[in-house]
Design a protein around this motif. Structure first.
Motif, PDB file in Angstrom:
ATOM      1  N   ALA A   2      10.586   4.319  -0.919  1.00 41.89           N
ATOM      2  CA  ALA A   2      10.386   5.617  -0.618  1.00 41.89           C
ATOM      3  C   ALA A   2      11.250   6.468  -1.559  1.00 41.89           C
ATOM      4  O   ALA A   2      11.697   7.521  -1.128  1.00 41.89           O
ATOM      5  N   ARG A   3      11.915   5.830  -2.427  1.00 40.14           N
ATOM      6  CA  ARG A   3      12.600   6.663  -3.365  1.00 40.14           C
ATOM      7  C   ARG A   3      12.238   6.632  -4.602  1.00 40.14           C
ATOM      8  O   ARG A   3      11.710   5.600  -5.126  1.00 40.14           O
ATOM      9  N   LEU A  45       1.962   6.431  -7.251  1.00 47.39           N
ATOM     10  CA  LEU A  45       0.759   7.061  -7.916  1.00 47.39           C
ATOM     11  C   LEU A  45       1.104   8.476  -7.781  1.00 47.39           C
ATOM     12  O   LEU A  45       0.839   9.301  -8.817  1.00 47.39           O
ATOM     13  N   ALA A  46       1.616   9.208  -6.440  1.00 48.46           N
ATOM     14  CA  ALA A  46       2.050  10.443  -6.442  1.00 48.46           C
ATOM     15  C   ALA A  46       3.128  10.999  -7.433  1.00 48.46           C
ATOM     16  O   ALA A  46       2.948  11.976  -7.972  1.00 48.46           O
ATOM     17  N   MET A  47       3.870  10.171  -7.384  1.00 53.75           N
ATOM     18  CA  MET A  47       4.972  10.437  -8.559  1.00 53.75           C
ATOM     19  C   MET A  47       4.533  10.539  -9.888  1.00 53.75           C
ATOM     20  O   MET A  47       4.951  11.059 -10.784  1.00 53.75           O
ATOM     21  N   PRO A 104       0.742  -1.227   0.103  1.00 56.46           N
ATOM     22  CA  PRO A 104      -0.124  -0.002   0.205  1.00 56.46           C
ATOM     23  C   PRO A 104       0.989   1.256  -0.150  1.00 56.46           C
ATOM     24  O   PRO A 104       0.350   2.236  -0.769  1.00 56.46           O
ATOM     25  N   PHE A 105       1.897   1.310   0.812  1.00 54.25           N
ATOM     26  CA  PHE A 105       2.993   2.541   0.793  1.00 54.25           C
ATOM     27  C   PHE A 105       3.312   2.579  -0.607  1.00 54.25           C
ATOM     28  O   PHE A 105       3.527   3.857  -0.914  1.00 54.25           O
ATOM     29  N   LEU A 148       2.407   1.869  -3.383  1.00 59.46           N
ATOM     30  CA  LEU A 148       1.405   2.209  -4.559  1.00 59.46           C
ATOM     31  C   LEU A 148       1.001   3.664  -4.229  1.00 59.46           C
ATOM     32  O   LEU A 148       0.840   4.361  -5.270  1.00 59.46           O
ATOM     33  N   GLY A 149       0.782   4.024  -3.002  1.00 59.75           N
ATOM     34  CA  GLY A 149       0.621   5.333  -2.909  1.00 59.75           C
ATOM     35  C   GLY A 149       1.902   6.383  -3.263  1.00 59.75           C
ATOM     36  O   GLY A 149       1.496   7.345  -4.050  1.00 59.75           O
ATOM     37  N   PHE A 150       2.855   5.915  -2.752  1.00 59.04           N
ATOM     38  CA  PHE A 150       4.062   6.697  -3.463  1.00 59.04           C
ATOM     39  C   PHE A 150       4.286   6.661  -5.003  1.00 59.04           C
ATOM     40  O   PHE A 150       4.464   7.993  -5.511  1.00 59.04           O
TER      41      PHE A 150
END
Lengths: 168, 168, 168, 168
Positions: A147-148, A131-133, A124-125, A127-129
């Protein structure tokens, strides 16, 4: 400058650890169906999203034809912000195929080191990361893990650490 | 253009639903300690992160003094990419206080509609999404929820739907 | 008649699906350490329990020597109520070895079809069920799965259904 | 002696912490529907079970009329092995009402200190434990919590520790 989000995004599913499920009869992790709708519901997503479930395979089994299929899916996408869910083992190779095509789109590859269906998953983390990118970065192909975010031509998976790293 | 990630990011914790835990003796959801380290470990984050645990309160209990404290924490942050974990009920008010200060930093507010400790939480997805936006967006104050990001002056929480929406 | 609980119980761990964990580097389910203490803490158990972590193996790898070791562990147990955590594939064989020994103890074999570390595991329910049976049933060796309990000489695993059934 | 399982069992639901769910809009734990079918599916139960969803309330709101309703449900049950899912705060009072009636049935009260929908819930373990006791114990009314079982007239909830204890 308007925030470019309202056009929505596309998520292309290819499988990988992200989507593995435990088969209680076989006693092993296999593919059955994608967890993506469950994750998006859990995340209470209101961003307009198109889901393209293209493959559900281990990325070690991905052929050149599969990779061209992913490129075609990106090229044909009406949305310009695209996330590709992909196994981590050959994610960089597929990102390279898409990156060399120099589409006028932002394509972000992500996956998971632990399946969504297993306690302590990074799905989940990630996918969120990703999608924002996909929404925020300039056009190009990227890999987003740990997270990179990395450009397709400056990333490798460190198989000992289980982490993605820049080449230089 | 280099990807601006290598400088790392800061996460400022203020509490909110994101961090509520079930107290089995009291039989209610309370604050005890932040789940942030657990989520970051689960997400296998390698991005350099500073964690500032400033508050652990319900955002309905947040005073003007608390909001100035959050602003001070943003102003004093050596990192220019900042995520603020905040209760959703008054997230927009605190984002306004930070937004009006026009810091030369990107500050993204996020939280959760379901606590991390409850099945089906949106916390890990939201944190991943907000962290990517903090790294990728131009300077300013934003609210990131529901896989969408809003400028601080163009967002409201629809309390009936439990969703964040643009004002115009 | 007094309830026979106060003497406590013993749990003998041998491994099996119950205790498999996902290894993110190898990308497969392996054994690392037992989940038993975590499950017992979660269950808020106050019954005095002794834990004997004897093996952490797949029950398909269990040899005659391993089974005699389980029997010895049961024979040597000061507690008369015993649960054996065991892989489901050869649980019945080991129960037979213990059953034929006709110990003056109640030994209940259980396990899981889905690992504790995977969403939707039957491990906590099965452990609770087996522990109660170990305390409440007369001396003998039993298999407890699917919310049912079977004598060691009247049970088989239906490998197609993934369920335990009586022979007659 | 035949194992007395084949006749099946009945589960009477009254609510309690066991069945509380997080309401994301209200931001609190409420009742919506019972988790019982989900837990039983997860536990891969093949024992024939009848489910009687009688109430979904906090046990602090349980009246004498409610308790008589639970007694009537036990009395009317065709199954002689009965589990009652009940809030822990007044579980002992309802068990007393059923116990004094001296039914020719085994009625085991259980519940949870942490809701099934919250990480680290004791609900699945407790249900497995109580169901086994309902099948295995002689007729009477019991409370089963903390991996222990108590007769209805020899149990109290220690509200400071959040544990059930024998009176003597």
């Amino acid at each position: 400058m308007p925030l470019p989000l309202e056009a929505g995004a596309r998520i292309i599913v290819t499988g990988g650890t992200f989507d593995k499920r435990y088969d209680a009869i076989k006693g092993e992790l296999t593919f059955k169906e994608t967890h993506l709708p469950a994750i998006l519901e859990q995340a209470r997503v209101t961003l307009p999203l198109s889901i393209d479930i293209r493959l559900l395979i281990d990325s070690l089994h991905m052929t050149d034809a599969h990779r061209r299929g992913v490129l075609d899916a990106c090229r044909g996408s009406p949305e310009h912000a695209i996330v590709v869910i992909h196994g981590t083992d050959t994610m960089v190779q597929t990102a390279e195929v898409v990156g060399r095509a120099e589409l006028a789109k932002t394509v972000v590859f992500t996956g998971a080191m632990v399946p969504y269906s297993v306690q302590g998953s990074d799905a989940p983390f990630n996918l969120g990361f990703a999608l924002a990118m996909a929404v925020a970065l300039p056009h190009g192909a990227y890999v987003a893990m740990n997270a990179r975010v990395f450009r397709w031509d400056n990333v490798t998976k460190d198989r000992v650490e289980g982490q993605f790293k820049a080449l230089r």
